[in-house]
Each structure stands twice: as structure tokens, then as C-alpha cells.
Scaffold this motif. Structure first.
Motif, PDB file in Angstrom:
ATOM      1  N   GLN A 130      52.010  50.094  22.791  1.00  0.00           N
ATOM      2  CA  GLN A 130      51.167  50.571  23.879  1.00  0.00           C
ATOM      3  C   GLN A 130      49.659  50.424  23.667  1.00  0.00           C
ATOM      4  OE1 GLN A 130      52.220  51.566  27.028  1.00  0.00           O
ATOM      5  NE2 GLN A 130      54.060  50.621  26.183  1.00  0.00           N
ATOM      6  N   PRO A 131      49.115  50.566  22.451  1.00  0.00           N
ATOM      7  CA  PRO A 131      47.651  50.457  22.320  1.00  0.00           C
ATOM      8  C   PRO A 131      47.071  49.146  22.853  1.00  0.00           C
ATOM      9  CG  PRO A 131      48.531  51.429  20.343  1.00  0.00           C
ATOM     10  CD  PRO A 131      49.715  51.006  21.177  1.00  0.00           C
ATOM     11  N   VAL A 132      47.757  48.052  22.664  1.00  0.00           N
ATOM     12  CA  VAL A 132      47.263  46.768  23.178  1.00  0.00           C
ATOM     13  C   VAL A 132      47.171  46.812  24.698  1.00  0.00           C
ATOM     14  CG1 VAL A 132      47.783  44.309  23.379  1.00  0.00           C
ATOM     15  CG2 VAL A 132      48.170  45.492  21.217  1.00  0.00           C
ATOM     16  N   ILE A 133      48.201  47.353  25.336  1.00  0.00           N
ATOM     17  CA  ILE A 133      48.229  47.445  26.801  1.00  0.00           C
ATOM     18  C   ILE A 133      47.132  48.387  27.288  1.00  0.00           C
ATOM     19  CG2 ILE A 133      49.609  48.166  28.782  1.00  0.00           C
ATOM     20  CD1 ILE A 133      52.107  47.317  27.114  1.00  0.00           C
ATOM     21  N   ILE A 134      47.000  49.536  26.648  1.00  0.00           N
ATOM     22  CA  ILE A 134      45.995  50.516  27.068  1.00  0.00           C
ATOM     23  C   ILE A 134      44.584  49.946  26.903  1.00  0.00           C
ATOM     24  CG2 ILE A 134      44.994  52.764  26.500  1.00  0.00           C
ATOM     25  CD1 ILE A 134      47.912  53.613  25.766  1.00  0.00           C
ATOM     26  N   LEU A 135      44.326  49.290  25.769  1.00  0.00           N
ATOM     27  CA  LEU A 135      43.003  48.684  25.573  1.00  0.00           C
ATOM     28  C   LEU A 135      42.720  47.609  26.616  1.00  0.00           C
ATOM     29  CD1 LEU A 135      42.815  48.463  21.689  1.00  0.00           C
ATOM     30  CD2 LEU A 135      41.441  49.910  23.190  1.00  0.00           C
ATOM     31  N   GLY A 136      43.736  46.834  26.951  1.00  0.00           N
ATOM     32  CA  GLY A 136      43.548  45.811  27.980  1.00  0.00           C
ATOM     33  C   GLY A 136      43.221  46.409  29.332  1.00  0.00           C
ATOM     34  N   MET A 137      43.895  47.488  29.683  1.00  0.00           N
ATOM     35  CA  MET A 137      43.633  48.133  30.971  1.00  0.00           C
ATOM     36  C   MET A 137      42.261  48.796  31.021  1.00  0.00           C
ATOM     37  SD  MET A 137      47.096  50.030  32.036  1.00  0.00           S
ATOM     38  CE  MET A 137      48.630  49.197  32.286  1.00  0.00           C
ATOM     39  N   LEU A 138      41.842  49.364  29.911  1.00  0.00           N
ATOM     40  CA  LEU A 138      40.579  50.112  29.886  1.00  0.00           C
ATOM     41  C   LEU A 138      39.405  49.298  29.361  1.00  0.00           C
ATOM     42  CD1 LEU A 138      41.914  53.526  28.567  1.00  0.00           C
ATOM     43  CD2 LEU A 138      41.348  52.904  30.915  1.00  0.00           C
ATOM     44  N   PHE A 172      46.488  41.568  35.725  1.00  0.00           N
ATOM     45  CA  PHE A 172      47.233  41.060  34.580  1.00  0.00           C
ATOM     46  C   PHE A 172      47.841  42.193  33.774  1.00  0.00           C
ATOM     47  CE2 PHE A 172      47.456  40.197  30.031  1.00  0.00           C
ATOM     48  CZ  PHE A 172      48.408  39.188  30.035  1.00  0.00           C
ATOM     49  N   TRP A 173      47.059  43.208  33.407  1.00  0.00           N
ATOM     50  CA  TRP A 173      47.562  44.260  32.525  1.00  0.00           C
ATOM     51  C   TRP A 173      48.559  45.175  33.216  1.00  0.00           C
ATOM     52  CZ3 TRP A 173      47.764  43.643  27.648  1.00  0.00           C
ATOM     53  CH2 TRP A 173      46.836  42.838  27.019  1.00  0.00           C
ATOM     54  N   GLN A 174      48.436  45.376  34.506  1.00  0.00           N
ATOM     55  CA  GLN A 174      49.456  46.154  35.217  1.00  0.00           C
ATOM     56  C   GLN A 174      50.775  45.384  35.241  1.00  0.00           C
ATOM     57  OE1 GLN A 174      49.613  49.253  36.417  1.00  0.00           O
ATOM     58  NE2 GLN A 174      47.524  49.726  35.808  1.00  0.00           N
ATOM     59  N   TRP A 175      50.689  44.075  35.499  1.00  0.00           N
ATOM     60  CA  TRP A 175      51.900  43.258  35.484  1.00  0.00           C
ATOM     61  C   TRP A 175      52.524  43.264  34.093  1.00  0.00           C
ATOM     62  CZ3 TRP A 175      52.387  38.874  32.418  1.00  0.00           C
ATOM     63  CH2 TRP A 175      53.610  38.218  32.536  1.00  0.00           C
ATOM     64  N   TYR A 176      51.711  43.087  33.052  1.00  0.00           N
ATOM     65  CA  TYR A 176      52.209  43.064  31.679  1.00  0.00           C
ATOM     66  C   TYR A 176      52.860  44.402  31.330  1.00  0.00           C
ATOM     67  CZ  TYR A 176      52.288  42.244  26.655  1.00  0.00           C
ATOM     68  OH  TYR A 176      52.689  42.076  25.358  1.00  0.00           O
ATOM     69  N   PRO A 231      43.435  52.180  36.139  1.00  0.00           N
ATOM     70  CA  PRO A 231      44.676  51.932  35.395  1.00  0.00           C
ATOM     71  C   PRO A 231      45.637  53.117  35.433  1.00  0.00           C
ATOM     72  CG  PRO A 231      42.770  51.347  34.059  1.00  0.00           C
ATOM     73  CD  PRO A 231      42.254  52.028  35.281  1.00  0.00           C
ATOM     74  N   PHE A 232      45.076  54.308  35.349  1.00  0.00           N
ATOM     75  CA  PHE A 232      45.914  55.514  35.374  1.00  0.00           C
ATOM     76  C   PHE A 232      46.651  55.637  36.709  1.00  0.00           C
ATOM     77  CE2 PHE A 232      46.367  60.030  36.493  1.00  0.00           C
ATOM     78  CZ  PHE A 232      47.257  60.400  35.510  1.00  0.00           C
ATOM     79  N   VAL A 233      45.926  55.461  37.806  1.00  0.00           N
ATOM     80  CA  VAL A 233      46.539  55.574  39.129  1.00  0.00           C
ATOM     81  C   VAL A 233      47.605  54.494  39.312  1.00  0.00           C
ATOM     82  CG1 VAL A 233      46.097  55.428  41.610  1.00  0.00           C
ATOM     83  CG2 VAL A 233      44.526  56.676  40.136  1.00  0.00           C
ATOM     84  N   GLY A 234      47.339  53.294  38.830  1.00  0.00           N
ATOM     85  CA  GLY A 234      48.326  52.212  38.930  1.00  0.00           C
ATOM     86  C   GLY A 234      49.596  52.522  38.168  1.00  0.00           C
ATOM     87  N   CYS A 235      49.466  53.052  36.962  1.00  0.00           N
ATOM     88  CA  CYS A 235      50.643  53.385  36.141  1.00  0.00           C
ATOM     89  C   CYS A 235      51.432  54.533  36.743  1.00  0.00           C
ATOM     90  CB  CYS A 235      50.220  53.730  34.723  1.00  0.00           C
ATOM     91  SG  CYS A 235      49.630  52.324  33.799  1.00  0.00           S
ATOM     92  N   VAL A 236      50.736  55.552  37.200  1.00  0.00           N
ATOM     93  CA  VAL A 236      51.425  56.702  37.808  1.00  0.00           C
ATOM     94  C   VAL A 236      52.132  56.277  39.084  1.00  0.00           C
ATOM     95  CG1 VAL A 236      51.057  58.935  38.932  1.00  0.00           C
ATOM     96  CG2 VAL A 236      49.934  58.433  36.764  1.00  0.00           C
ATOM     97  N   GLY A 237      51.445  55.485  39.899  1.00  0.00           N
ATOM     98  CA  GLY A 237      52.054  55.027  41.151  1.00  0.00           C
ATOM     99  C   GLY A 237      53.277  54.159  40.932  1.00  0.00           C
ATOM    100  N   ALA A 238      53.249  53.336  39.899  1.00  0.00           N
ATOM    101  CA  ALA A 238      54.377  52.455  39.610  1.00  0.00           C
ATOM    102  C   ALA A 238      55.566  53.240  39.075  1.00  0.00           C
ATOM    103  CB  ALA A 238      53.970  51.385  38.607  1.00  0.00           C
ATOM    104  N   GLY A 239      55.310  54.318  38.376  1.00  0.00           N
ATOM    105  CA  GLY A 239      56.391  55.093  37.792  1.00  0.00           C
ATOM    106  C   GLY A 239      56.919  56.192  38.686  1.00  0.00           C
TER     107      GLY A 239
END
Length: 132
Positions: A34-42, A53-57, A123-131
Motif C-alpha cells: 500500500q505505501p507505493v499506492i498511497i504515495l502515488g495518490m498523494l 492512473f493511481w485510482q485504476w492501479y 484520493p480519499f474520496v475516490g477510494c471511499v466511493g469505490a469501496g
């Protein structure tokens, strides 16, 4: 020594069918990945393309972890699997990119602090909305 071997087998093999789960898709590898994904989003100054890209990944990685660790005794059709993946990607990307664009448009009209806060929440809103 026997208990250690038993724990290793249980952490790498699926409990329903006993097949080996690829290391990046084990639940034990979820947190270190997860750290790689979180750093990419932020990433500071990240653009809308960065968010897309990072939301898709992120959604693709989550789908693979879920697929490899799912309950094998409850069948799931390929259509349902694709539908779930598509909707998670679409909602995550749509929400994240939309909020990112809203934040970028706020930068010209309001204080840069408000725009930065909105863009940082994308990024937070995108992740929450997707889940959800």
C-alpha cells in the motif's frame, strides 16, 4: 518448527482449494504493497492524470487480492466479477478526478489553501466511493 511450517502454508495457500496464492496477492502482502499506492495518490502537485492512473492501479490491485483470496465455495460469474471491477474503477476514477479538477479550478478563484485542501482530499474520496 512444525508450527512455523503450518503457519507458512496457511498464509500462502488458499483454505478452500489449497492452491498457492501469489505473494503480492496474499493478505500478508497487502499492507507492504500500500505505501507505493498511497504515495502515488498523494504525490505533491499530482495532476488529474496522476489520480486516474493511481485510482485504476489501486482498484486493480484490490480486485486481484480479492480474487485470489475469495471464497471458492461460492461461485461468481465472470460477468459479475467484471461488473464489480468496472464499477469500482469508474467510481474511484470519476470521484477522484472530478474533485481534483474542482480543486484546480478553485485555485484561480479562491485562496490556494482551499484549493490545496480540496485536491488533497481527492484520493480519499475516490477510494471511499469505490469501496462503498
Amino acid at each position: 518448527e512444525l508450527w512455523r511450517a503450518k503457519e507458512l502454508v496457511e498464509s500462502r495457500c488458499h483454505p478452500d482449494d489449497g492452491k498457492k496464492i501469489l505473494l503480492p496477492f496474499c493478505f500478508a502482502a497487502y499492507v507492504p504493497m500500500q505505501p507505493v499506492i498511497i504515495l502515488g495518490m498523494l504525490w505533491p502537485g499530482g495532476s488529474v492524470a496522476n489520480q486516474v492512473f493511481w485510482q485504476w492501479y489501486n482498484q486493480s490491485y484490490n480486485a486481484m487480492v480479492w480474487y485470489h483470496n475469495k471464497n471458492k465455495s461460492s461461485p461468481l460469474s465472470n460477468f459479475d466479477l467484471f461488473k464489480s471491477y468496472f464499477l469500482a474503477c469508474a467510481s474511484g476514477i470519476g470521484l477522484s478526478a472530478g474533485i481534483q479538477m474542482w480543486g484546480e479550478s478553485m485555485g484561480a478563484r479562491r485562496s490556494s489553501m482551499a484549493a490545496t485542501v480540496v485536491r488533497s482530499g481527492a484520493p480519499f474520496v475516490g477510494c471511499v466511493g469505490a469501496g462503498w
